[in-house]
Scaffold this active site. Structure first.
Site, PDB file in Angstrom:
ATOM      1  N   HIS A  77       5.169  -0.408   2.332  1.00  0.00           N
ATOM      2  CA  HIS A  77       5.143   1.015   1.939  1.00  0.00           C
ATOM      3  C   HIS A  77       4.941   2.137   3.243  1.00  0.00           C
ATOM      4  O   HIS A  77       5.238   3.045   3.102  1.00  0.00           O
ATOM      5  CB  HIS A  77       4.165   1.158   0.932  1.00  0.00           C
ATOM      6  CG  HIS A  77       4.289   0.383  -0.464  1.00  0.00           C
ATOM      7  ND1 HIS A  77       5.538   0.572  -1.239  1.00  0.00           N
ATOM      8  CD2 HIS A  77       3.656  -0.773  -1.083  1.00  0.00           C
ATOM      9  CE1 HIS A  77       5.445  -0.178  -2.244  1.00  0.00           C
ATOM     10  NE2 HIS A  77       4.124  -0.985  -2.221  1.00  0.00           N
ATOM     11  N   THR A  93      -1.368   6.998  -2.845  1.00  0.00           N
ATOM     12  CA  THR A  93      -0.517   5.757  -3.244  1.00  0.00           C
ATOM     13  C   THR A  93      -1.462   5.203  -4.249  1.00  0.00           C
ATOM     14  O   THR A  93      -2.648   5.480  -4.297  1.00  0.00           O
ATOM     15  CB  THR A  93      -0.467   4.862  -2.130  1.00  0.00           C
ATOM     16  OG1 THR A  93      -1.889   4.531  -1.510  1.00  0.00           O
ATOM     17  CG2 THR A  93       0.540   5.295  -0.996  1.00  0.00           C
TER      18      THR A  93
END
Length: 243
Positions: free
Chosen positions: A83, A195
């Site tokens: 990510h 996140t």
């Protein structure tokens, strides 16, 4: 218990993959940001009212105290967690905010920027993530404009892991100080991790002065991530943005 879990999310390569190698969340499709809250009970707060990133605007004048930076060389390893690209930091570096000491745990990057400033998006944003002994979190955000190559990025970029799950030691410890602008004026707001699990109560300290990164450096990061890794802007709601 909640703060221990929050700190684990900061320290670990969060959300990279499960035992079968399938990503738990992502930035597009069914696992994209609009669905994070529904993917796991642990992510329920992703639909909360104090989420990040935001468009910083409508500033309120305040007497913000200078951030006390005490950064040493401590970047030990760089990893690709699927990510972002993240540099994990050794203990011994910190900031002081509100009379509280926050230890620097890691820094990582988003392209394009997650936060906007008065409607402006930047091609790259660094997040320097800190935690206090009590588990409270503070993030220093630095924006990058396209321009001259950035010396502070060169070591990490030269060792950048290209595959998700890859981790490379740094032969010479990196310094987070190289990612700070000379002018330390900042905006401040209360928000969350950007996140999962989207933990709220995070002190956001966004540097006003952007740095530069070359087109090659920006494209290099984008090529490794294969897709934009910025969460969409979240409603500001009643939160003040101080300057």
């Amino acid at each position: 218990m909640k703060k221990a879990l929050c700190l684990s999310a900061v320290l670990l390569a969060s959300g990279a993959a499960n035992a079968e190698g399938e990503a738990k969340w992502g930035y597009s499709g069914d696992k994209g940001p609009e669905n994070w809250a529904a993917l796991s009970p642990d992510n329920a707060i992703c639909s909360g009212k104090n989420q990040s990133p935001i468009n910083l605007t409508g500033f309120i004048e305040a007497e913000l105290q200078p951030i006390t930076f005490d950064y040493q060389k401590g970047g030990q390893e760089i990893l690709n967690n699927g990510h972002t690209v993240q540099v994990n930091y050794a203990s011994g570096s910190s900031i002081e905010v509100d009379g509280i000491n926050f230890d620097l745990k890691q820094f990582h990057f988003h392209a394009p920027s997650e936060n906007h400033i008065e409607g402006k998006s930047y091609p790259l944003e660094a997040h320097l993530v800190h935690a206090s002994e009590e588990g409270d979190l503070a993030v220093v955000a630095v924006m990058f404009e396209e321009g001259e190559a950035n010396e502070g990025l060169k070591q990490g970029w030269a060792n950048m892991p290209e595959q998700a799950g890859d981790e490379h030691p740094l032969s010479e410890q990196a310094s987070a100080s190289a990612l700070l602008p000379s002018d330390r004026d900042y905006y401040r707001f209360n928000g969350s991790l950007t996140t999962p699990p989207c933990t709220q109560g995070v002190r956001w300290l966004v540097m006003k002065q952007p740095l530069t990164a070359s087109q090659e450096q920006i494209e290099r990061f984008a090529d490794v991530l294969h897709e934009p890794n910025n969460r969409s802007l979240q409603p500001v709601n009643a939160r003040p943005v101080l300057q």
